[in-house]
Design an enzyme around this catalytic site. Sequence first.
Site, PDB file in Angstrom:
ATOM      1  N   TYR A 118     123.475 -26.531  47.968  1.00  0.00           N
ATOM      2  CA  TYR A 118     122.959 -27.825  47.500  1.00  0.00           C
ATOM      3  C   TYR A 118     121.440 -27.757  47.303  1.00  0.00           C
ATOM      4  O   TYR A 118     120.916 -28.182  46.263  1.00  0.00           O
ATOM      5  CB  TYR A 118     123.322 -28.896  48.531  1.00  0.00           C
ATOM      6  CG  TYR A 118     122.645 -30.234  48.360  1.00  0.00           C
ATOM      7  CD1 TYR A 118     123.160 -31.185  47.484  1.00  0.00           C
ATOM      8  CD2 TYR A 118     121.504 -30.578  49.102  1.00  0.00           C
ATOM      9  CE1 TYR A 118     122.549 -32.438  47.346  1.00  0.00           C
ATOM     10  CE2 TYR A 118     120.896 -31.814  48.969  1.00  0.00           C
ATOM     11  CZ  TYR A 118     121.416 -32.733  48.089  1.00  0.00           C
ATOM     12  OH  TYR A 118     120.814 -33.961  47.947  1.00  0.00           O
ATOM     13  N   SER A 129     115.877 -33.530  45.591  1.00  0.00           N
ATOM     14  CA  SER A 129     115.926 -33.742  47.038  1.00  0.00           C
ATOM     15  C   SER A 129     114.781 -32.974  47.680  1.00  0.00           C
ATOM     16  O   SER A 129     114.385 -31.910  47.194  1.00  0.00           O
ATOM     17  CB  SER A 129     117.250 -33.220  47.606  1.00  0.00           C
ATOM     18  OG  SER A 129     117.219 -33.249  49.022  1.00  0.00           O
TER      19      SER A 129
HETATM   20  P1  NAP Z   1     126.284 -41.096  47.217  1.00  0.00           P
HETATM   21  O1  NAP Z   1     126.087 -42.270  48.095  1.00  0.00           O
HETATM   22  O2  NAP Z   1     127.238 -40.023  47.677  1.00  0.00           O
HETATM   23  O3  NAP Z   1     126.742 -41.640  45.763  1.00  0.00           O
HETATM   24  C1  NAP Z   1     127.083 -40.710  44.796  1.00  0.00           C
HETATM   25  C2  NAP Z   1     127.310 -41.403  43.474  1.00  0.00           C
HETATM   26  O4  NAP Z   1     127.573 -40.397  42.484  1.00  0.00           O
HETATM   27  C3  NAP Z   1     128.512 -42.314  43.448  1.00  0.00           C
HETATM   28  O5  NAP Z   1     128.253 -43.362  42.546  1.00  0.00           O
HETATM   29  C4  NAP Z   1     129.635 -41.423  42.931  1.00  0.00           C
HETATM   30  O6  NAP Z   1     130.671 -42.116  42.258  1.00  0.00           O
HETATM   31  C5  NAP Z   1     128.868 -40.574  41.934  1.00  0.00           C
HETATM   32  N1  NAP Z   1     129.433 -39.257  41.696  1.00  0.00           N
HETATM   33  C6  NAP Z   1     129.820 -38.331  42.614  1.00  0.00           C
HETATM   34  N2  NAP Z   1     130.252 -37.211  41.987  1.00  0.00           N
HETATM   35  C7  NAP Z   1     130.144 -37.442  40.660  1.00  0.00           C
HETATM   36  C8  NAP Z   1     130.437 -36.691  39.501  1.00  0.00           C
HETATM   37  N3  NAP Z   1     130.955 -35.441  39.573  1.00  0.00           N
HETATM   38  N4  NAP Z   1     130.200 -37.241  38.288  1.00  0.00           N
HETATM   39  C9  NAP Z   1     129.706 -38.490  38.204  1.00  0.00           C
HETATM   40  N5  NAP Z   1     129.419 -39.273  39.260  1.00  0.00           N
HETATM   41  C10 NAP Z   1     129.635 -38.742  40.468  1.00  0.00           C
HETATM   42  O7  NAP Z   1     124.915 -40.352  46.900  1.00  0.00           O
HETATM   43  P2  NAP Z   1     123.382 -40.758  47.228  1.00  0.00           P
HETATM   44  O8  NAP Z   1     123.121 -40.414  48.636  1.00  0.00           O
HETATM   45  O9  NAP Z   1     123.090 -42.108  46.726  1.00  0.00           O
HETATM   46  O10 NAP Z   1     122.622 -39.655  46.368  1.00  0.00           O
HETATM   47  C11 NAP Z   1     122.141 -39.907  45.068  1.00  0.00           C
HETATM   48  C12 NAP Z   1     121.241 -38.747  44.670  1.00  0.00           C
HETATM   49  O11 NAP Z   1     120.184 -38.628  45.638  1.00  0.00           O
HETATM   50  C13 NAP Z   1     121.959 -37.385  44.667  1.00  0.00           C
HETATM   51  O12 NAP Z   1     121.462 -36.598  43.608  1.00  0.00           O
HETATM   52  C14 NAP Z   1     121.552 -36.769  46.001  1.00  0.00           C
HETATM   53  O13 NAP Z   1     121.591 -35.364  45.964  1.00  0.00           O
HETATM   54  C15 NAP Z   1     120.138 -37.300  46.125  1.00  0.00           C
HETATM   55  N6  NAP Z   1     119.633 -37.298  47.491  1.00  0.00           N
HETATM   56  C16 NAP Z   1     120.219 -38.081  48.441  1.00  0.00           C
HETATM   57  C17 NAP Z   1     119.718 -38.045  49.741  1.00  0.00           C
HETATM   58  C18 NAP Z   1     120.302 -38.853  50.860  1.00  0.00           C
HETATM   59  O14 NAP Z   1     119.941 -38.631  52.018  1.00  0.00           O
HETATM   60  N7  NAP Z   1     121.188 -39.802  50.581  1.00  0.00           N
HETATM   61  C19 NAP Z   1     118.641 -37.206  50.054  1.00  0.00           C
HETATM   62  C20 NAP Z   1     118.084 -36.429  49.044  1.00  0.00           C
HETATM   63  C21 NAP Z   1     118.593 -36.491  47.781  1.00  0.00           C
HETATM   64  P3  NAP Z   1     132.021 -42.599  43.035  1.00  0.00           P
HETATM   65  O15 NAP Z   1     131.587 -43.634  44.050  1.00  0.00           O
HETATM   66  O16 NAP Z   1     132.900 -43.165  41.982  1.00  0.00           O
HETATM   67  O17 NAP Z   1     132.598 -41.387  43.717  1.00  0.00           O
END
Ligand code: NAP
Length: 249
Positions: free
Chosen positions: A158, A144
């Site tokens: 985080y 991130s």
């Molecule tokens: P998200 O929408 O919250 O989706 C999270 C995904 O991870 C879901 O498929 C969830 O499964 C799964 N998950 C959650 N906890 C888990 C665990 N303990 N073990 C295995 N799977 C798990 O997240 P996102 O925003 O797409 O983020 C994806 C990545 O990008 C993350 O590493 C996040 O830190 C990074 N990121 C995101 C942003 C942003 O603004 N969105 C910015 C910077 C970085 P379920 O649906 O079954 O719960």
Amino acid sequence: MSRPVILITGGSRGIGAACAEQAARSGYDICFSYVSNPGAADLVKASCESHGAKVVTAKADVSSEDDVLAMFDTCEKELGVPVALVNNVGVLGQQGKLVDFTAERIAWVVDVNVTGALLCMREAARRMSTDRGGAGGSIVNVSSKASTLGSPFEYVDYAATKGAVDSATIGLAKELGPVGVRVNCVRPGPIHTDIHASGGEPNRIDRVAPAIPMGRGGEPAEVANMILWLSSDEASYVSGALIDVAGGR
Ligand code: NAP
């Protein structure tokens, strides 16, 4: 000819789901994990299958070594050894200041974001490395932009875990370069996904958008584009890179 296999952690929503969709369109067979929502995983699976991909889903908490081993075993048994790992899972807790965070919350964020990411990197390294009989491959860690900003008053824990992911990327790229595995990292800025609701502010991007040079949050597909490129042979000489997909933030 068999299709290359990609393993995506957390493919049921957000950035991981966008990666699965794009991987399907790019000709991969796909194994992706979810942890709590099989219905969402089924929808992504069906959509990927409509593009001709063979898709296997695995319920796996990445902070559990047993679950991670089972996820890789399922992928290997059903589809084959992956040529690419998208190490995407990440979690954050309620926004606040570190002084108020409980030990349980900090441990959970570290377990999932650091231990989980390292376990997945380790398993991919064991199976892909040419000195262990593998065919080489690519690991893309999803960090991130928070690793460089620190996320004060939101989630310093985080941000710190994402700093760890950045460091692991740099070190592992050096360990695995000689054995055919490229390791890179994508650092998204604010992206329109459900993760912001977990922090207690579903509309967070509306608040932070004015501070983003491009004036808007990103879409999951815009992050997936970079991840899939890094996973592909088009990035054949790219390793150890930390690439921001953050609208200039
Ligand atoms: P998200 O929408 O919250 O989706 C999270 C995904 O991870 C879901 O498929 C969830 O499964 C799964 N998950 C959650 N906890 C888990 C665990 N303990 N073990 C295995 N799977 C798990 O997240 P996102 O925003 O797409 O983020 C994806 C990545 O990008 C993350 O590493 C996040 O830190 C990074 N990121 C995101 C942003 C942003 O603004 N969105 C910015 C910077 C970085 P379920 O649906 O079954 O719960």
